[in-house]
Design a protein around this motif. Structure first.
Motif, short mmCIF file in Angstrom:
data_model
loop_
_atom_site.label_atom_id
_atom_site.label_comp_id
_atom_site.label_asym_id
_atom_site.label_seq_id
_atom_site.Cartn_x
_atom_site.Cartn_y
_atom_site.Cartn_z
N PHE A 59 0.82 -1.21 0.00
CA PHE A 59 0.00 0.00 0.00
C PHE A 59 0.86 1.27 0.00
O PHE A 59 0.46 2.29 -0.55
CB PHE A 59 -0.94 0.00 1.20
N THR B 41 -7.64 0.17 2.29
CA THR B 41 -7.26 -0.38 3.59
C THR B 41 -8.45 -0.47 4.53
O THR B 41 -8.58 -1.44 5.29
CB THR B 41 -6.16 0.48 4.24
N GLY C 256 -0.85 -0.68 5.69
CA GLY C 256 -1.01 0.47 4.81
C GLY C 256 -1.69 1.64 5.48
O GLY C 256 -1.29 2.79 5.32
#
Length: 446
Positions: free
Chosen positions: A78, A94, A135
Motif C-alpha cells: 500500500f 485499507t 497500509g
C-alpha cells in the motif's frame, strides 16, 4: 479555544474534512484491531480449547502477532501504491479490507464445530487485518501531514493517532455492555462475535467520510512536476537507510507501549492480577481515554518545542515510570491498576507527541509512505505485535508479575539513546516549505 488549538489562522473546509476522514478511518481501522486483543480470553476458549490456560493465551497472542508479520508486507504494497497513485485511493482500500476481515472473524466456526480449520481461518483473517493495517497506519498520518496547517502538523497527527485509542475505548465499552447484558455462557457462545460483526457497517461509514476528502496537495504537486517515483521501494532502501533505521528504533517504543496498553493489559489484569473481566476492562478504558486526550496535547507541544525534545523527554519518562507502573497495576486493587496505566499512558503521550510526526516528517515526499511503511511496520512487527506474547511468556518463565515492566524499560532506554542522535524535523521558520519535491535538507521538513 479548541479551534485555536487545532487551526491557527483558520483552515479550509477541505482541510477539516481530511482531519475528520483520517481520524474516522483510523477509529474504524483500530476498533477492528483492538477487539481481538480485548477478546483474547473468549477467543482462546473458542479456538484453542483443552489447553493449559497459559498455552491457550499464548496461542491467541501468537495469532495476534501473525497480523504484525503481515503488516510490513501490507505497508510495502500500500505504501508503494500511495507513492505512485495517491494517498486517497489507498485509504479506501485499507479501510474496506480491514472491515471485511474483522467481520469474517465474527462468522468463523469454532474449533468444536470445524476442528483445526477454525484456528486456521482465524489466522487467515488476522493476516488480512495486518496487511490492511500496514497500509493504513502510515498512509493516514502521511495524508494528514500533507494537508495540515504548517504550525499544527504535530497536533493534527496527534488527533489522528488518538482516534486509535478512542476506538479502543469504544471497543471496550461495547464488550463491557455485551458481557454485562448476557450470561457468561451466552457471551462465550455467541456474544463475543457481535463486536466483530459491527466492523463492517462502521467501515462503510468511514468510507463515506473518506470519499469526501481531496487528494494530498503534496502528491498533486509531485504529479504536476513529474516527480513521482516509479520504484519507491528501491529508492527508499537505496537513499534513506539511516533515516529508516532511526524510524525503526524510534517507533519500536511507541509500538511496544501502545500495544501493552491496548493489546495486553486487559488480559494481564485478569490472568495475572486477578481482577474481574469487567473491572479489568474499566481500568483499561480509563487509561486509553487518557491517551486519546493527552496525545494531541503532546503533538501540540512538539509543534512548539520540536520533535526531538519530545522524543528524549518521552523515552526518559517511560524508562522512569515503566517499572513503577507495573508495580501499581499488580498491587491487586482497581484504583492502583488505573493509576499505573495512567502513568504509562501519560509518558507514552509525551513520547508519541514527537514520534508519530517524526516518522513521516523525516522522509522526502516522493517516497514518504513507502519508506515510513518499511520501518514503522517492521518495528510494530518486532515489538508491537509480540508485546502480549512476550509479556505472557516473561511472567510464566520468571514467575515475576512485573517482568514485562523490565522489558519496557530496556526498550525505552534504547529509544532514548537513538533519540539523542536523531535530527530535528521541525524547521525553525514560520513559512511552509516552498516545494514538497525539492532536494537536500529541506526534504526532511515536509
Amino acid at each position: 479555544m479548541i479551534r485555536d488549538f487545532i487551526t491557527p489562522g483558520g483552515t479550509s473546509a477541505a482541510q477539516r474534512r481530511v482531519l475528520l476522514g483520517a481520524g474516522t478511518g483510523q477509529f474504524v481501522e483500530f476498533y477492528d484491531f483492538a477487539i481481538y486483543g480485548f477478546s483474547a480470553v473468549s477467543i482462546a476458549e473458542a479456538f484453542f480449547p483443552g489447553q493449559d490456560p497459559v498455552a491457550g493465551l499464548l496461542s491467541v497472542f501468537a495469532a495476534y502477532g501473525v497480523a504484525f508479520v503481515a503488516r510490513p508486507l501490507g505497508g510495502l504494497f500500500f505504501g508503494a501504491l500511495a507513492d505512485r497513485t495517491g494517498r486517497r485511493k489507498v485509504l479506501y482500500a485499507t479501510l474496506m479490507c480491514m472491515g471485511v476481515a474483522t467481520a469474517l472473524i465474527g462468522l468463523l466456526p469454532t474449533h468444536a464445530a470445524a476442528g483445526i480449520m477454525g484456528p486456521v481461518l482465524l489466522v487467515v483473517c488476522r493476516l488480512a487485518q495486518g496487511f490492511s493495517a500496514g497500509g493504513e497506519s502510515v498512509s493516514a498520518p502521511s495524508f494528514v501531514l500533507e494537508h495540515a496547517p504548517y504550525e499544527r502538523r504535530g497536533t493534527w497527527i496527534g488527533i489522528t493517532v488518538a482516534a486509535t485509542a478512542a476506538a479502543s475505548v469504544i471497543a471496550l465499552v461495547v464488550i463491557m455492555a455485551l458481557s454485562g447484558a448476557v450470561s457468561d455462557t451466552a457471551y462465550a457462545t455467541w456474544g463475543w462475535r457481535v463486536p466483530f460483526l459491527l466492523a463492517l457497517p462502521l467501515s462503510l461509514i468511514g468510507l463515506y467520510i473518506r470519499r469526501r476528502t481531496e487528494e494530498s496537495p503534496v502528491f498533486q504537486e509531485l504529479r504536476r512536476e513529474n516527480a513521482i517515483e516509479a520504484g519507491p521501494v528501491r529508492s527508499s532502501l537505496r537513499g534513506n537507510r539511516t533515516r529508516l533505521g532511526q524510524i525503526f528504533a524510534v517507533m519500536a517504543l511507541s509500538g511496544l507501549g501502545f500495544y501493552i496498553l491496548v493489546g495486553y493489559f486487559v488480559t494481564y489484569l485478569q490472568t495475572v492480577v486477578g481482577l474481574s473481566p469487567m473491572r479489568s476492562l474499566a481500568a483499561n478504558a480509563v487509561a486509553l481515554l487518557s491517551f486519546a486526550v493527552l496525545l494531541p496535547i503532546g503533538g501540540r507541544l512538539s509543534d512548539t518545542f520540536g520533535r526531538k525534545p519530545m522524543l528524549i523527554a518521552g523515552s526518559a519518562a517511560v524508562a522512569v515510570v515503566g517499572l513503577p507502573a507495573f508495580m501499581l497495576v499488580t498491587s491487586g486493587s482497581f484504583g492502583s491498576a488505573v493509576v499505573g496505566q495512567l502513568l504509562l499512558a501519560a509518558a507514552l503521550c509525551v513520547y508519541g507527541g514527537g514520534s508519530y510526526t517524526f516518522f513521516v516528517e523525516l522522509l522526502p515526499a516522493a517516497t514518504r509512505v513507502t519508506g515510513a511503511a518499511i520501518s514503522y511496520n517492521a518495528a510494530l512487527a518486532v515489538f508491537g505485535g509480540t508485546a502480549p506474547f512476550v509479556g505472557t511468556w516473561l511472567v510464566d518463565v520468571t514467575g515475576e508479575a512485573v517482568a514485562p515492566g523490565y522489558y519496557l524499560v530496556v526498550v525505552a532506554l534504547a529509544a532514548l539513546a537513538v533519540a539523542a542522535t536523531t535530527p530535528e524535523t521541525l524547521p525553525r521558520r514560520a513559512s511552509h516549505p516552498a516545494s514538497p519535491v525539492s532536494s537536500g535538507a529541506a526534504r526532511s521538513s515536509r
